[in-house]
Design an enzyme around this catalytic site. Structure first.
Site, PDB file in Angstrom:
ATOM      1  N   PHE A 131       1.120  -1.335  -0.211  1.00 14.78           N
ATOM      2  CA  PHE A 131       0.023  -0.046  -0.110  1.00 14.78           C
ATOM      3  C   PHE A 131       0.904   1.279   0.070  1.00 14.78           C
ATOM      4  CE2 PHE A 131      -2.522   3.485   1.566  1.00 14.78           C
ATOM      5  CZ  PHE A 131      -3.686   3.439   0.879  1.00 14.78           C
ATOM      6  N   ASP A 218       9.269   2.669   1.738  1.00 14.22           N
ATOM      7  CA  ASP A 218       8.096   3.308   2.331  1.00 14.22           C
ATOM      8  C   ASP A 218       7.943   3.165   3.825  1.00 14.22           C
ATOM      9  OD1 ASP A 218       5.718   4.064   3.249  1.00 14.22           O
ATOM     10  OD2 ASP A 218       4.799   3.592   1.239  1.00 14.22           O
ATOM     11  N   LYS A 247       2.513  10.309   8.514  1.00 15.60           N
ATOM     12  CA  LYS A 247       1.677   9.573   9.416  1.00 15.60           C
ATOM     13  C   LYS A 247       2.162  10.205  10.751  1.00 15.60           C
ATOM     14  CE  LYS A 247      -0.251   5.380   7.448  1.00 15.60           C
ATOM     15  NZ  LYS A 247      -1.649   5.511   7.693  1.00 15.60           N
TER      16      LYS A 247
HETATM   17  C1  LIG Z   1       2.791   2.195   3.957  1.00 11.10           C
HETATM   18  C2  LIG Z   1       2.096   3.426   3.483  1.00 11.10           C
HETATM   19  N1  LIG Z   1       2.345   4.284   2.345  1.00 11.10           N
HETATM   20  C3  LIG Z   1       1.411   5.107   2.024  1.00 11.10           C
HETATM   21  C4  LIG Z   1       0.575   5.395   2.637  1.00 11.10           C
HETATM   22  C5  LIG Z   1      -0.564   6.515   2.264  1.00 11.10           C
HETATM   23  O1  LIG Z   1      -0.403   7.702   3.454  1.00 11.10           O
HETATM   24  P1  LIG Z   1      -1.496   8.683   3.115  1.00 11.10           P
HETATM   25  O2  LIG Z   1      -3.021   8.228   3.711  1.00 11.10           O
HETATM   26  O3  LIG Z   1      -0.949   9.870   4.229  1.00 11.10           O
HETATM   27  O4  LIG Z   1      -1.823   9.483   1.841  1.00 11.10           O
HETATM   28  C6  LIG Z   1       0.036   4.656   3.799  1.00 11.10           C
HETATM   29  C7  LIG Z   1      -1.277   4.993   4.525  1.00 11.10           C
HETATM   30  O5  LIG Z   1      -1.976   4.014   5.231  1.00 11.10           O
HETATM   31  C8  LIG Z   1       0.848   3.789   4.017  1.00 11.10           C
HETATM   32  O6  LIG Z   1       0.418   2.861   5.315  1.00 11.10           O
END
Ligand SMILES: Cc1ncc(COP(=O)(O)O)c(C=O)c1O
Length: 394
Positions: A131, A218, A247
């Site tokens: 994700f 990520d 986050k």
């Molecule tokens: C690993 C990871 N990358 C990217 C995102 C996307 O972040 P945002 O919701 O702040 O755009 C998330 C959100 O859950 C995530 O868990």
């Protein structure tokens, strides 16, 4: 209370509850009922709710200066950039407002890096179950057909491989000269708290070095101490070329960051990328206060300690439960996999006064604040065990 409102796009299936107040590890609803929060707004409230020092930083900076523009120097952004680069072993930062934007920056950086190195159609390796966000490029990078369905055409330039599978990466390395980077979560969060085997990230690092691909980590869900290190890749001694964050960085104030080092540093030049809000004095000041507190309070040690306590107790009490197929975690990122889909657990947990989440259909996800004390961890396990027993009818 219902779950819908006519004036909002119904993009979320919401639980029939809302909160009016938070303090530390608890949230209160309008009836004055308190809930132990084990989700933290999905890995955001790393210091819990209404942390007095964060609140003070917010108030002070709001009175002083919220926003100028990236057309000017922003000293507090420069301080935050330096601070993050020091703890992550990186060299440069670009600030945005969310995780998806942080990953968009990484994706753009990788493409630019490819073009600079003569690759006409650069592509990025991404994994199944990943994700990375909901913008078009990050949605394409995300490994969920369900999330992508209906939004085609997706963005070209991504190669999908299974997570925790080095053979396929090596195969792609041999046959696809267009690859310029690998984008990967060190632990898949939304994908179900999937922890790769210990050699996965070090080997990926090695392959990327050999092929001159950028290794892009990520750490949006895993970062800022959640797993017991500032960044989960540090458990493996792996230094990425690009690291993305969001986050927990602002403990609830929106901020995202893309950090770069080595061959990735200096790729994005004046005019190649930008953001109106990204890195404004307000968000950066708050993020600096979050880092200060995490450092001063040994929160990373606590994440390790409480995580071990929770895992051990869950194992002891649920390890043999017929409805549980796996219990896994690292620090305060814990997943409990059930033998059947278990979304209903979120509602049942409300009745036990705890807030947990279910991801990937059958994984109960715990992402508690790093300020959890022993008694909070014990309360969480007690209430969760009751919830699971009710769900399983045992
Ligand atoms: C690993 C990871 N990358 C990217 C995102 C996307 O972040 P945002 O919701 O702040 O755009 C998330 C959100 O859950 C995530 O868990």
């Amino acid at each position: 209370m219902g779950t819908d409102n006519d004036y909002l796009m119904p993009t979320y299936s919401r639980l029939p509850i809302s909160f009016v107040k938070g303090e530390g590890v608890r949230l209160w609803d309008a009836n004055g009922i308190s809930y132990l929060d084990a989700l933290g707004g999905i890995a955001v409230a790393v210091l819990g709710h209404a942390h007095p020092e964060v609140a003070e930083a917010i108030a002070e900076q709001a009175r002083l200066l919220i926003h100028t523009s990236n057309l000017y120097r922003i000293p507090v952004q420069e301080q935050l950039g330096e601070r993050l680069c020091r703890i992550a072993g990186m060299e440069q930062a670009f600030f945005s407002n969310s995780g998806a934007e942080a990953n968009e920056t990484a994706i753009k950086l990788a493409r630019h890096y490819g073009h600079e190195n003569g690759v006409e159609n650069p592509s990025i390796i991404v994994t199944e179950g990943a994700f990375h966000g909901r913008t078009m490029a990050t949605l394409t990078a995300t490994g969920s057909r369900k999330a992508q369905a209906g939004f085609e055409p997706l963005v070209p330039g991504f190669r999908r491989v299974p997570f925790n599978d080095l053979e396929t990466v090596r195969h792609v390395a041999k046959h696809d000269p267009g690859v310029v980077a690998v984008l990967v979560e060190p632990i898949q969060g939304e994908g179900g708290i999937r922890i790769p085997s210990p050699d996965y990230l070090p080997e990926l690092r090695q392959i990327c070095r050999e092929r001159q691909w950028l290794l892009m980590m990520d750490e949006i869900q895993t970062g800022m101490g959640r797993t017991g290190q500032w960044f989960a890749c540090q458990h493996h001694g792996v230094q990425p070329d690009v690291l993305t964050l969001a986050k927990a960085l602002g403990n609830g104030i929106p901020i995202g960051a893309c950090l770069a080092a080595g061959a990735a540093a200096g790729v994005l030049k004046p005019g190649t990328h930008g953001s109106t809000f990204g890195g404004n004095p307000f968000a950066c000041r708050v993020a600096l206060s979050v880092i200060d507190i995490l450092e001063r309070t040994s929160a990373l040690d606590n994440a390790r300690r409480q995580g071990a306590r929770i895992l051990e107790e869950l194992d002891r009490r649920l390890g043999d439960h017929p409805g549980i197929t796996a219990i896994r975690g690292m620090g305060l990122m814990v997943g409990i996999e059930t033998s059947n889909p278990c979304k209903e657990i979120m509602n049942l947990a409300l009745e036990e006064r705890i807030l947990v989440n279910v991801t990937a259909g059958d994984v109960i996800r715990l992402l508690p604040a790093l300020i959890y004390r022993d008694q909070d961890s014990d309360e969480l396990v007690d209430s969760l065990v009751k919830t699971i027993e009710r769900f399983a009818g045992t």
